[in-house]
Design an enzyme around this catalytic site. Structure first.
Site, mmCIF file in Angstrom:
data_model
loop_
_atom_site.group_PDB
_atom_site.id
_atom_site.type_symbol
_atom_site.label_atom_id
_atom_site.label_comp_id
_atom_site.label_asym_id
_atom_site.label_seq_id
_atom_site.Cartn_x
_atom_site.Cartn_y
_atom_site.Cartn_z
ATOM 1 N N GLY A 223 2.578 2.590 10.935
ATOM 2 C CA GLY A 223 3.529 3.693 10.787
ATOM 3 C C GLY A 223 4.167 4.125 12.098
ATOM 4 O O GLY A 223 4.801 5.171 12.177
ATOM 5 N N SER B 136 3.589 -1.772 10.569
ATOM 6 C CA SER B 136 5.033 -1.828 10.818
ATOM 7 C C SER B 136 5.625 -3.198 10.525
ATOM 8 O O SER B 136 6.524 -3.659 11.232
ATOM 9 C CB SER B 136 5.356 -1.386 12.254
ATOM 10 O OG SER B 136 4.965 -0.041 12.453
ATOM 11 N N HIS C 37 -9.553 1.191 4.879
ATOM 12 C CA HIS C 37 -8.292 1.392 5.606
ATOM 13 C C HIS C 37 -8.551 2.312 6.795
ATOM 14 O O HIS C 37 -9.382 3.222 6.719
ATOM 15 C CB HIS C 37 -7.233 2.000 4.668
ATOM 16 C CG HIS C 37 -5.862 1.942 5.257
ATOM 17 N ND1 HIS C 37 -5.437 2.866 6.184
ATOM 18 C CD2 HIS C 37 -4.845 1.062 5.094
ATOM 19 C CE1 HIS C 37 -4.198 2.540 6.558
ATOM 20 N NE2 HIS C 37 -3.824 1.454 5.906
ATOM 21 N N GLU D 235 -5.220 -4.781 10.636
ATOM 22 C CA GLU D 235 -4.210 -3.745 10.850
ATOM 23 C C GLU D 235 -4.516 -3.016 12.159
ATOM 24 O O GLU D 235 -5.324 -2.085 12.175
ATOM 25 C CB GLU D 235 -4.239 -2.737 9.699
ATOM 26 C CG GLU D 235 -3.964 -3.343 8.346
ATOM 27 C CD GLU D 235 -3.426 -2.308 7.363
ATOM 28 O OE1 GLU D 235 -2.360 -2.547 6.815
ATOM 29 O OE2 GLU D 235 -4.052 -1.249 7.176
ATOM 30 N N LYS E 146 0.155 4.199 -0.294
ATOM 31 C CA LYS E 146 -0.500 5.383 0.289
ATOM 32 C C LYS E 146 -0.250 6.597 -0.607
ATOM 33 O O LYS E 146 -0.103 6.452 -1.815
ATOM 34 C CB LYS E 146 -0.041 5.593 1.736
ATOM 35 C CG LYS E 146 -0.233 4.322 2.577
ATOM 36 C CD LYS E 146 -0.080 4.548 4.050
ATOM 37 C CE LYS E 146 -0.293 3.222 4.794
ATOM 38 N NZ LYS E 146 -0.202 3.327 6.231
ATOM 39 N N GLU F 131 -6.968 4.729 7.876
ATOM 40 C CA GLU F 131 -6.773 6.158 7.556
ATOM 41 C C GLU F 131 -8.029 6.731 6.911
ATOM 42 O O GLU F 131 -8.390 7.893 7.133
ATOM 43 C CB GLU F 131 -5.536 6.320 6.657
ATOM 44 C CG GLU F 131 -4.253 6.094 7.458
ATOM 45 C CD GLU F 131 -3.102 5.484 6.673
ATOM 46 O OE1 GLU F 131 -3.108 5.540 5.437
ATOM 47 O OE2 GLU F 131 -2.183 4.934 7.327
ATOM 48 N N ASN G 178 0.874 -1.179 0.000
ATOM 49 C CA ASN G 178 0.000 0.000 0.000
ATOM 50 C C ASN G 178 0.908 1.224 0.000
ATOM 51 O O ASN G 178 1.458 1.596 1.030
ATOM 52 C CB ASN G 178 -0.892 -0.030 1.249
ATOM 53 C CG ASN G 178 -1.752 1.219 1.366
ATOM 54 O OD1 ASN G 178 -1.802 2.045 0.446
ATOM 55 N ND2 ASN G 178 -2.426 1.366 2.500
#
Ligand code: 13P
Length: 262
Positions: A185, A225, A107, A179, A11, A109, A9
């Site tokens: 991150g 991560s 996702h 996730e 992003k 985000e 991904n």
């Protein structure tokens, strides 16, 4: 045997020439070290680079009969609506017309910054399936939810409300990515035990709803991560079928090391 999948991904990263460089490096490495037959690589760049990724994915772009690909290509999001007056949106019909195979949906985000609800995610999943694109559906708890011991309730609700309206045939096209938001991150990875525990829980939910065969065939990826240094111990777990990789998918060496960590 269900597929091992390593999905990158990207992003909202990379300029066009950087994307080209990364795809160059990646395909060169895949020539030197092809993945084993049961491992599928998926690259999910931003919308403007989908065609570029498509151009790179064929092992022999000049031989139309040859369907060998280095990797599959996926989008990072899709509209919940059909084509029409939705400025800035990209429809599942458009993605189908560009031969996309996969699309990330839900996702964390998108849930956090764009207010995506499970209901909207369910609509996006439906649009993708209507257009023969496999959804990679993300779920996962935030830190406060894990600290309160609510991670299983949170993930159960995300999976139930986002996916369990599908029938078993439709569900067979779904890939799930667990996730944990606190691991994305941040450099903090879920331990292999935490990942296995949640993946086994997700598989048990699927088995309860659709039966053991459908559950056994569903690939459940870990994201957060995931790096060359921890991929092997994460992927060694029986219910961890690969990874959805953010930062480390932007470096060809790291992504290849993860893709060969099964
Ligand atoms: P990182 O690998 O950068 O933690 O991102 C994970 C992720 O969000 C993939 O979708």
């Amino acid at each position: 045997m269900r597929k091992h999948i390593v999905a990158g991904n990207w992003k909202m990263n990379l300029a066009y020439d950087e994307a080209e460089e990364l795809l160059d490096a990646l395909t060169q490495k895949l020539d030197e070290q092809p993945l084993d037959e049961n491992t599928m690589m998926i690259i999910c760049p931003s919308f403007p680079y989908l065609e570029l990724a498509e151009d790179y994915c064929h092992v022999d772009p000049d031989d139309e009969e040859n369907e060998d690909t280095y990797f599959m290509v996926g989008a990072q999001d899709v509209s919940a609506n059909d084509n029409g007056a939705y400025t800035g949106e990209v429809s599942a019909e458009m993605l189908e017309s560009m031969a996309m195979d996969f699309c990330i949906v839900g996702h964390s985000e998108r849930r956090a910054y764009f207010g995506e609800s499970d209901e909207m995610i369910a609509k996006k999943v439906n649009k993708l399936l209507e257009h023969y694109i496999s959804p990679i559906v993300c779920c996962g708890e935030v830190l406060a939810e894990r600290e309160a011991g609510k991670q299983f309730d949170v993930v159960r609700k995300q999976i139930t409300d986002g996916l369990f309206h599908l029938n078993a045939d439709e569900f067979a096209n779904i890939v799930i990515a667990y996730e944990p938001v606190w691991a994305i991150g941040t450099g903090k990875t879920a331990t292999p035990e935490q990942a296995q525990e949640m993946h086994a829980f997700i598989r048990s939910l699927i088995a309860e709803k659709y039966g053991k065969e459908v559950a056994d065939n569903c690939s459940i990826l870990y994201g957060g991560s995931c790096k060359p240094g921890n991929a092997k111990e994460l992927f060694a777990n029986p219910d961890v079928d690969g990874g959805l990789i953010g930062g480390a998918s932007l470096k060809a060496d790291d992504f290849m090391a993860i893709a060969t960590a099964f």
